[in-house]
Write a protein that holds these residues in place. Structure first.
Motif, PDB file in Angstrom:
ATOM      1  N   LEU A  37       0.745  -1.163  -0.011  1.00 40.01           N
ATOM      2  CA  LEU A  37       0.013  -0.131   0.006  1.00 40.01           C
ATOM      3  C   LEU A  37       0.740   1.205  -0.067  1.00 40.01           C
ATOM      4  CD1 LEU A  37      -2.871  -0.939   2.558  1.00 40.01           C
ATOM      5  CD2 LEU A  37      -3.213  -0.354  -0.021  1.00 40.01           C
ATOM      6  N   SER A  38       1.880   1.365   0.757  1.00 42.99           N
ATOM      7  CA  SER A  38       2.685   2.471   0.743  1.00 42.99           C
ATOM      8  C   SER A  38       3.369   2.736  -0.499  1.00 42.99           C
ATOM      9  CB  SER A  38       3.666   2.199   1.846  1.00 42.99           C
ATOM     10  OG  SER A  38       4.914   1.215   1.556  1.00 42.99           O
ATOM     11  N   ILE A  39       3.750   1.526  -1.393  1.00 42.64           N
ATOM     12  CA  ILE A  39       4.477   2.106  -2.654  1.00 42.64           C
ATOM     13  C   ILE A  39       3.169   1.626  -3.667  1.00 42.64           C
ATOM     14  CG2 ILE A  39       6.641   1.327  -1.922  1.00 42.64           C
ATOM     15  CD1 ILE A  39       6.514  -1.412  -3.263  1.00 42.64           C
ATOM     16  N   SER A  40       1.946   1.995  -3.517  1.00 42.27           N
ATOM     17  CA  SER A  40       1.041   1.557  -4.418  1.00 42.27           C
ATOM     18  C   SER A  40       0.922   0.509  -5.401  1.00 42.27           C
ATOM     19  CB  SER A  40       0.980   3.101  -5.386  1.00 42.27           C
ATOM     20  OG  SER A  40       0.918   4.162  -4.813  1.00 42.27           O
ATOM     21  N   PHE A  41       1.107  -0.631  -4.798  1.00 41.27           N
ATOM     22  CA  PHE A  41       1.049  -2.077  -5.341  1.00 41.27           C
ATOM     23  C   PHE A  41       1.503  -2.009  -6.824  1.00 41.27           C
ATOM     24  CE2 PHE A  41      -1.923  -2.807  -2.031  1.00 41.27           C
ATOM     25  CZ  PHE A  41      -1.537  -4.156  -1.342  1.00 41.27           C
ATOM     26  N   PRO A  42       2.838  -1.664  -7.195  1.00 40.99           N
ATOM     27  CA  PRO A  42       3.152  -1.836  -8.477  1.00 40.99           C
ATOM     28  C   PRO A  42       2.902  -3.314  -9.226  1.00 40.99           C
ATOM     29  CG  PRO A  42       5.095  -2.054  -7.451  1.00 40.99           C
ATOM     30  CD  PRO A  42       4.035  -1.568  -6.263  1.00 40.99           C
ATOM     31  N   ARG A  43       2.937  -3.334 -10.416  1.00 38.40           N
ATOM     32  CA  ARG A  43       2.640  -4.923 -11.275  1.00 38.40           C
ATOM     33  C   ARG A  43       3.667  -5.799 -10.620  1.00 38.40           C
ATOM     34  NH1 ARG A  43       1.182  -5.577 -17.360  1.00 38.40           N
ATOM     35  NH2 ARG A  43       0.986  -7.735 -17.330  1.00 38.40           N
ATOM     36  N   GLN A  44       4.946  -5.388 -10.580  1.00 37.85           N
ATOM     37  CA  GLN A  44       6.044  -6.500 -10.391  1.00 37.85           C
ATOM     38  C   GLN A  44       5.612  -6.813  -8.850  1.00 37.85           C
ATOM     39  OE1 GLN A  44       6.499  -3.366 -11.455  1.00 37.85           O
ATOM     40  NE2 GLN A  44       7.689  -3.661 -13.226  1.00 37.85           N
ATOM     41  N   TRP A  45       5.009  -6.374  -7.929  1.00 35.64           N
ATOM     42  CA  TRP A  45       4.585  -6.797  -6.663  1.00 35.64           C
ATOM     43  C   TRP A  45       3.771  -8.029  -6.875  1.00 35.64           C
ATOM     44  CZ3 TRP A  45       6.701  -5.134  -2.328  1.00 35.64           C
ATOM     45  CH2 TRP A  45       6.147  -5.409  -0.949  1.00 35.64           C
ATOM     46  N   PHE A  46       2.714  -7.970  -7.467  1.00 38.76           N
ATOM     47  CA  PHE A  46       1.756  -8.911  -7.865  1.00 38.76           C
ATOM     48  C   PHE A  46       2.407 -10.201  -8.309  1.00 38.76           C
ATOM     49  CE2 PHE A  46      -1.470  -5.442  -7.800  1.00 38.76           C
ATOM     50  CZ  PHE A  46      -2.012  -5.802  -6.615  1.00 38.76           C
ATOM     51  N   LEU A  47       3.112 -10.131  -9.385  1.00 34.78           N
ATOM     52  CA  LEU A  47       4.005 -10.799  -9.998  1.00 34.78           C
ATOM     53  C   LEU A  47       4.817 -11.684  -8.965  1.00 34.78           C
ATOM     54  CD1 LEU A  47       5.070  -9.347 -13.360  1.00 34.78           C
ATOM     55  CD2 LEU A  47       3.132 -11.156 -13.156  1.00 34.78           C
ATOM     56  N   LEU A  48       5.861 -10.891  -8.125  1.00 33.71           N
ATOM     57  CA  LEU A  48       6.628 -11.506  -7.066  1.00 33.71           C
ATOM     58  C   LEU A  48       5.637 -12.265  -5.963  1.00 33.71           C
ATOM     59  CD1 LEU A  48       9.474 -11.850  -6.041  1.00 33.71           C
ATOM     60  CD2 LEU A  48       9.094  -9.710  -4.768  1.00 33.71           C
ATOM     61  N   THR A  49       4.528 -11.909  -5.705  1.00 35.49           N
ATOM     62  CA  THR A  49       3.608 -12.354  -4.883  1.00 35.49           C
ATOM     63  C   THR A  49       3.300 -13.606  -5.285  1.00 35.49           C
ATOM     64  OG1 THR A  49       2.835 -10.336  -3.921  1.00 35.49           O
ATOM     65  CG2 THR A  49       1.558 -12.199  -3.266  1.00 35.49           C
ATOM     66  N   ASN A  50       2.690 -13.759  -6.546  1.00 32.62           N
ATOM     67  CA  ASN A  50       2.359 -14.953  -7.212  1.00 32.62           C
ATOM     68  C   ASN A  50       3.348 -16.040  -7.269  1.00 32.62           C
ATOM     69  OD1 ASN A  50      -0.147 -14.243  -7.393  1.00 32.62           O
ATOM     70  ND2 ASN A  50      -0.139 -13.768  -9.496  1.00 32.62           N
ATOM     71  N   MET A  51       4.656 -15.552  -7.642  1.00 27.08           N
ATOM     72  CA  MET A  51       5.678 -16.619  -7.774  1.00 27.08           C
ATOM     73  C   MET A  51       6.204 -17.309  -6.524  1.00 27.08           C
ATOM     74  SD  MET A  51       9.391 -15.806  -9.199  1.00 27.08           S
ATOM     75  CE  MET A  51       9.988 -15.197  -7.707  1.00 27.08           C
ATOM     76  N   LEU A  52       6.370 -16.229  -5.394  1.00 25.69           N
ATOM     77  CA  LEU A  52       6.900 -16.786  -4.228  1.00 25.69           C
ATOM     78  C   LEU A  52       5.830 -17.785  -3.450  1.00 25.69           C
ATOM     79  CD1 LEU A  52       8.391 -13.600  -2.616  1.00 25.69           C
ATOM     80  CD2 LEU A  52       9.605 -15.719  -3.467  1.00 25.69           C
ATOM     81  N   GLY A  53       4.571 -17.263  -3.522  1.00 23.72           N
ATOM     82  CA  GLY A  53       3.587 -18.120  -2.979  1.00 23.72           C
ATOM     83  C   GLY A  53       3.351 -19.583  -3.903  1.00 23.72           C
ATOM     84  N   THR A  54       3.580 -19.647  -5.001  1.00 17.77           N
ATOM     85  CA  THR A  54       3.500 -20.609  -5.700  1.00 17.77           C
ATOM     86  C   THR A  54       4.575 -21.592  -5.444  1.00 17.77           C
ATOM     87  OG1 THR A  54       2.187 -19.713  -7.363  1.00 17.77           O
ATOM     88  CG2 THR A  54       3.141 -21.980  -7.965  1.00 17.77           C
ATOM     89  N   LEU A  55       5.779 -21.241  -5.458  1.00 16.04           N
ATOM     90  CA  LEU A  55       7.066 -21.957  -5.200  1.00 16.04           C
ATOM     91  C   LEU A  55       7.040 -22.442  -3.680  1.00 16.04           C
ATOM     92  CD1 LEU A  55       9.711 -19.844  -6.987  1.00 16.04           C
ATOM     93  CD2 LEU A  55       8.848 -22.049  -7.674  1.00 16.04           C
ATOM     94  N   THR A  56       6.246 -21.627  -2.753  1.00 12.70           N
ATOM     95  CA  THR A  56       6.382 -21.933  -1.292  1.00 12.70           C
ATOM     96  C   THR A  56       5.474 -23.210  -1.080  1.00 12.70           C
ATOM     97  OG1 THR A  56       7.247 -19.894  -0.553  1.00 12.70           O
ATOM     98  CG2 THR A  56       5.974 -21.254   0.848  1.00 12.70           C
ATOM     99  N   ILE A  57       4.349 -23.220  -1.734  1.00 16.70           N
ATOM    100  CA  ILE A  57       3.267 -23.883  -1.700  1.00 16.70           C
ATOM    101  C   ILE A  57       3.776 -25.279  -2.268  1.00 16.70           C
ATOM    102  CG2 ILE A  57       1.045 -24.921  -2.437  1.00 16.70           C
ATOM    103  CD1 ILE A  57       0.176 -22.039  -2.081  1.00 16.70           C
ATOM    104  N   PHE A  58       4.321 -25.378  -3.445  1.00 19.45           N
ATOM    105  CA  PHE A  58       5.152 -26.408  -4.091  1.00 19.45           C
ATOM    106  C   PHE A  58       6.136 -27.107  -3.220  1.00 19.45           C
ATOM    107  CE2 PHE A  58       7.901 -28.333  -7.497  1.00 19.45           C
ATOM    108  CZ  PHE A  58       6.787 -29.402  -8.062  1.00 19.45           C
ATOM    109  N   PHE A  59       6.732 -26.486  -2.774  1.00 24.20           N
ATOM    110  CA  PHE A  59       7.900 -27.001  -2.139  1.00 24.20           C
ATOM    111  C   PHE A  59       7.487 -27.619  -0.617  1.00 24.20           C
ATOM    112  CE2 PHE A  59      11.300 -26.372   1.204  1.00 24.20           C
ATOM    113  CZ  PHE A  59      12.386 -27.449   0.714  1.00 24.20           C
TER     114      PHE A  59
END
Length: 119
Positions: A37-59
């Motif tokens: 929220l403090s950096i206004s959710f740039p597009r890369q923020w969502f991509l990084l969130t999806n990637m980290l969440g998916t990799l963590t769950i898979f692991f």
């Protein structure tokens, strides 16, 4: 190498199943959202969130599956030894390797023997 993987896997699975982990995850998500929220959710923020969440769950999924497979093999070995050392029929040893119809047939035969001995 195999022993080291098992040790790391056991540690990760026990850590992931600890009761403090959900509290830590909620705190991390709140911090992640506050920073976003403090950096206004740039597009890369969502991509990084999806990637980290998916990799963590898979692991974690792979580690839990590895742990369950090992526990199930140990349980089958223990049950096979109990069957061997008891008066149970040895045809029950390694029954898990049969198909579902064969296991159901064995179960029905066993229930038939129980009802006959009860009468």
């Amino acid at each position: 190498m195999h022993w080291r993987f098992r040790q790391i896997s056991d540690l990760a699975v026990s850590w992931a199943g600890h009761r403090v982990v959900p509290v830590m995850l909620i705190a991390f998500i709140a911090l992640w959202a506050a920073v976003g929220l403090s950096i206004s959710f740039p597009r890369q923020w969502f991509l990084l969130t999806n990637m980290l969440g998916t990799l963590t769950i898979f692991f974690i999924l792979l580690l839990v599956q590895h742990s369950q497979n090992r526990d199930m093999m140990a349980l089958h070995a223990k049950l096979d030894e109990l069957i061997r050392s008891s008066k149970a029929g040895n045809h029950w040893i390694a029954a898990e390797k049969n198909d579902a119809d064969a296991i159901e047939g064995m179960r029905q035969q066993h229930h038939g023997q129980i009802s006959e001995s009860a009468n």
